[in-house]
Scaffold this motif. Structure first.
Motif, PDB file in Angstrom:
ATOM      1  N   VAL A 135     -28.055  51.803   7.166  1.00  0.00           N
ATOM      2  CA  VAL A 135     -27.758  50.521   8.126  1.00  0.00           C
ATOM      3  C   VAL A 135     -25.932  50.720   7.656  1.00  0.00           C
ATOM      4  O   VAL A 135     -25.895  50.090   9.137  1.00  0.00           O
ATOM      5  CB  VAL A 135     -28.193  49.629   7.718  1.00  0.00           C
ATOM      6  CG1 VAL A 135     -27.635  48.652   7.649  1.00  0.00           C
ATOM      7  CG2 VAL A 135     -29.268  49.443   7.384  1.00  0.00           C
ATOM      8  N   THR A 156     -29.644  41.510   3.884  1.00  0.00           N
ATOM      9  CA  THR A 156     -29.527  43.540   4.086  1.00  0.00           C
ATOM     10  C   THR A 156     -28.182  43.930   4.699  1.00  0.00           C
ATOM     11  O   THR A 156     -27.138  44.845   4.311  1.00  0.00           O
ATOM     12  CB  THR A 156     -30.519  44.194   4.549  1.00  0.00           C
ATOM     13  OG1 THR A 156     -31.920  43.695   4.079  1.00  0.00           O
ATOM     14  CG2 THR A 156     -30.554  45.550   4.623  1.00  0.00           C
ATOM     15  N   THR A 157     -27.687  42.816   5.483  1.00  0.00           N
ATOM     16  CA  THR A 157     -26.760  42.933   6.897  1.00  0.00           C
ATOM     17  C   THR A 157     -24.978  42.804   5.921  1.00  0.00           C
ATOM     18  O   THR A 157     -24.456  44.091   5.944  1.00  0.00           O
ATOM     19  CB  THR A 157     -26.540  42.261   8.150  1.00  0.00           C
ATOM     20  OG1 THR A 157     -28.068  43.017   8.589  1.00  0.00           O
ATOM     21  CG2 THR A 157     -25.524  42.718   8.773  1.00  0.00           C
ATOM     22  N   VAL A 207     -31.227  47.166  11.736  1.00  0.00           N
ATOM     23  CA  VAL A 207     -31.196  46.645   9.903  1.00  0.00           C
ATOM     24  C   VAL A 207     -32.778  45.541  10.179  1.00  0.00           C
ATOM     25  O   VAL A 207     -33.674  46.908   9.217  1.00  0.00           O
ATOM     26  CB  VAL A 207     -30.550  45.341  10.188  1.00  0.00           C
ATOM     27  CG1 VAL A 207     -31.175  44.744   8.518  1.00  0.00           C
ATOM     28  CG2 VAL A 207     -29.432  46.091   9.513  1.00  0.00           C
ATOM     29  N   HIS A 225     -22.814  46.348   4.435  1.00  0.00           N
ATOM     30  CA  HIS A 225     -21.430  45.484   5.397  1.00  0.00           C
ATOM     31  C   HIS A 225     -20.315  45.643   3.645  1.00  0.00           C
ATOM     32  O   HIS A 225     -19.233  46.471   3.739  1.00  0.00           O
ATOM     33  CB  HIS A 225     -20.955  44.234   5.909  1.00  0.00           C
ATOM     34  CG  HIS A 225     -19.621  44.656   6.526  1.00  0.00           C
ATOM     35  ND1 HIS A 225     -18.138  44.177   5.801  1.00  0.00           N
ATOM     36  CD2 HIS A 225     -20.119  44.624   8.000  1.00  0.00           C
ATOM     37  CE1 HIS A 225     -18.178  43.860   6.922  1.00  0.00           C
ATOM     38  NE2 HIS A 225     -18.255  44.261   7.855  1.00  0.00           N
ATOM     39  N   ARG A 251     -19.532  45.751  13.450  1.00  0.00           N
ATOM     40  CA  ARG A 251     -19.986  45.087  13.126  1.00  0.00           C
ATOM     41  C   ARG A 251     -21.746  46.107  12.048  1.00  0.00           C
ATOM     42  O   ARG A 251     -20.997  46.725  13.532  1.00  0.00           O
ATOM     43  CB  ARG A 251     -20.667  43.858  13.880  1.00  0.00           C
ATOM     44  CG  ARG A 251     -19.250  42.789  14.167  1.00  0.00           C
ATOM     45  CD  ARG A 251     -19.724  41.911  13.216  1.00  0.00           C
ATOM     46  NE  ARG A 251     -18.135  41.001  12.742  1.00  0.00           N
ATOM     47  CZ  ARG A 251     -18.234  40.037  13.323  1.00  0.00           C
ATOM     48  NH1 ARG A 251     -19.226  39.592  14.377  1.00  0.00           N
ATOM     49  NH2 ARG A 251     -17.407  39.010  13.850  1.00  0.00           N
ATOM     50  N   ILE A 252     -22.766  45.213  11.940  1.00  0.00           N
ATOM     51  CA  ILE A 252     -23.126  46.617  11.477  1.00  0.00           C
ATOM     52  C   ILE A 252     -24.408  45.605  13.159  1.00  0.00           C
ATOM     53  O   ILE A 252     -24.604  44.981  12.742  1.00  0.00           O
ATOM     54  CB  ILE A 252     -23.905  45.910  10.351  1.00  0.00           C
ATOM     55  CG1 ILE A 252     -23.285  47.037   8.745  1.00  0.00           C
ATOM     56  CG2 ILE A 252     -25.412  47.088  10.388  1.00  0.00           C
ATOM     57  CD1 ILE A 252     -23.842  46.775   7.748  1.00  0.00           C
ATOM     58  N   ASN A 253     -25.756  46.790  13.244  1.00  0.00           N
ATOM     59  CA  ASN A 253     -26.153  46.248  14.222  1.00  0.00           C
ATOM     60  C   ASN A 253     -27.319  46.310  13.888  1.00  0.00           C
ATOM     61  O   ASN A 253     -28.256  46.799  13.501  1.00  0.00           O
ATOM     62  CB  ASN A 253     -26.823  48.417  14.577  1.00  0.00           C
ATOM     63  CG  ASN A 253     -27.210  47.740  15.911  1.00  0.00           C
ATOM     64  OD1 ASN A 253     -28.345  47.174  16.545  1.00  0.00           O
ATOM     65  ND2 ASN A 253     -26.654  49.117  16.769  1.00  0.00           N
ATOM     66  N   ARG A 254     -26.988  44.725  13.837  1.00  0.00           N
ATOM     67  CA  ARG A 254     -28.279  43.957  13.581  1.00  0.00           C
ATOM     68  C   ARG A 254     -30.106  44.801  13.719  1.00  0.00           C
ATOM     69  O   ARG A 254     -30.906  44.389  12.753  1.00  0.00           O
ATOM     70  CB  ARG A 254     -28.457  42.858  13.396  1.00  0.00           C
ATOM     71  CG  ARG A 254     -27.669  41.822  13.216  1.00  0.00           C
ATOM     72  CD  ARG A 254     -27.829  41.492  11.770  1.00  0.00           C
ATOM     73  NE  ARG A 254     -29.021  40.227  11.448  1.00  0.00           N
ATOM     74  CZ  ARG A 254     -29.096  39.562  11.203  1.00  0.00           C
ATOM     75  NH1 ARG A 254     -27.615  38.643  11.002  1.00  0.00           N
ATOM     76  NH2 ARG A 254     -30.346  38.418  10.960  1.00  0.00           N
ATOM     77  N   THR A 271     -22.669  50.879  12.836  1.00  0.00           N
ATOM     78  CA  THR A 271     -21.931  49.553  13.299  1.00  0.00           C
ATOM     79  C   THR A 271     -21.027  49.649  15.104  1.00  0.00           C
ATOM     80  O   THR A 271     -21.286  50.768  15.355  1.00  0.00           O
ATOM     81  CB  THR A 271     -20.939  49.979  12.719  1.00  0.00           C
ATOM     82  OG1 THR A 271     -19.975  51.061  12.753  1.00  0.00           O
ATOM     83  CG2 THR A 271     -20.871  49.888  10.844  1.00  0.00           C
ATOM     84  N   GLN A 290     -32.976  40.060   6.661  1.00  0.00           N
ATOM     85  CA  GLN A 290     -32.102  41.323   7.562  1.00  0.00           C
ATOM     86  C   GLN A 290     -30.180  41.188   7.311  1.00  0.00           C
ATOM     87  O   GLN A 290     -29.606  41.979   6.983  1.00  0.00           O
ATOM     88  CB  GLN A 290     -32.941  41.257   8.851  1.00  0.00           C
ATOM     89  CG  GLN A 290     -34.367  42.045   8.715  1.00  0.00           C
ATOM     90  CD  GLN A 290     -34.453  41.623  10.789  1.00  0.00           C
ATOM     91  OE1 GLN A 290     -33.720  41.482  10.701  1.00  0.00           O
ATOM     92  NE2 GLN A 290     -35.873  42.314  10.942  1.00  0.00           N
TER      93      GLN A 290
END
Length: 118
Positions: free
Chosen positions: A88, A39-40, A60, A44, A54-57, A92, A36
């Motif tokens: 993904v 991937t994040t 993900v 990004h 920021r990406i929402n984990r 954000t 994860q």
């Protein structure tokens, strides 16, 4: 990392009662968390998002969950993974430095379990 493992990956729930089952479950959850994170970072970088986005984990985790068996078995999932990275990157939020929202003090809803009370 511990918060993610404990809460989002359900570290407290294991598939067996033996020590070996617990060790295998923890190892699998650490591998899942690492996938994860990769991937994040990849999503990004590919989307060229600013540092404040920021990406929402949690998203993900939801997006990768159906792909994990195929990824671990080495199946060709390049097209699916590319689509997941694109999805993904759209999930954000804006990160603000030094923004703290402490919780208000409230009484605990249950008795403390760490000490015996008579």
């Amino acid at each position: 990392m511990f918060k993610r493992l404990k809460h989002r990956l359900n570290l407290e729930h294991v598939s067996g009662l033996s020590q070996q089952a617990v060790v295998q479950d923890v190892a699998a959850k650490v591998v899942t968390d690492n996938l994860q994170a990769l991937t994040t970072l990849t999503a990004h970088a590919d989307a060229e998002l600013p540092a404040s986005q920021r990406i929402n984990r949690a998203y993900v985790h939801t997006a990768l969950k159906p792909l994990l068996p195929a990824l671990l078995l080495g199946m060709k999932v390049e097209k699916l993974l590319h689509n997941v990275l694109r999805l993904v990157a759209q999930q954000t939020y804006r990160h603000q430095e030094n923004l703290s929202k402490p919780r208000s003090k409230k009484p605990k809803p249950h008795k403390p379990m760490t000490q015996k009370h008579c």
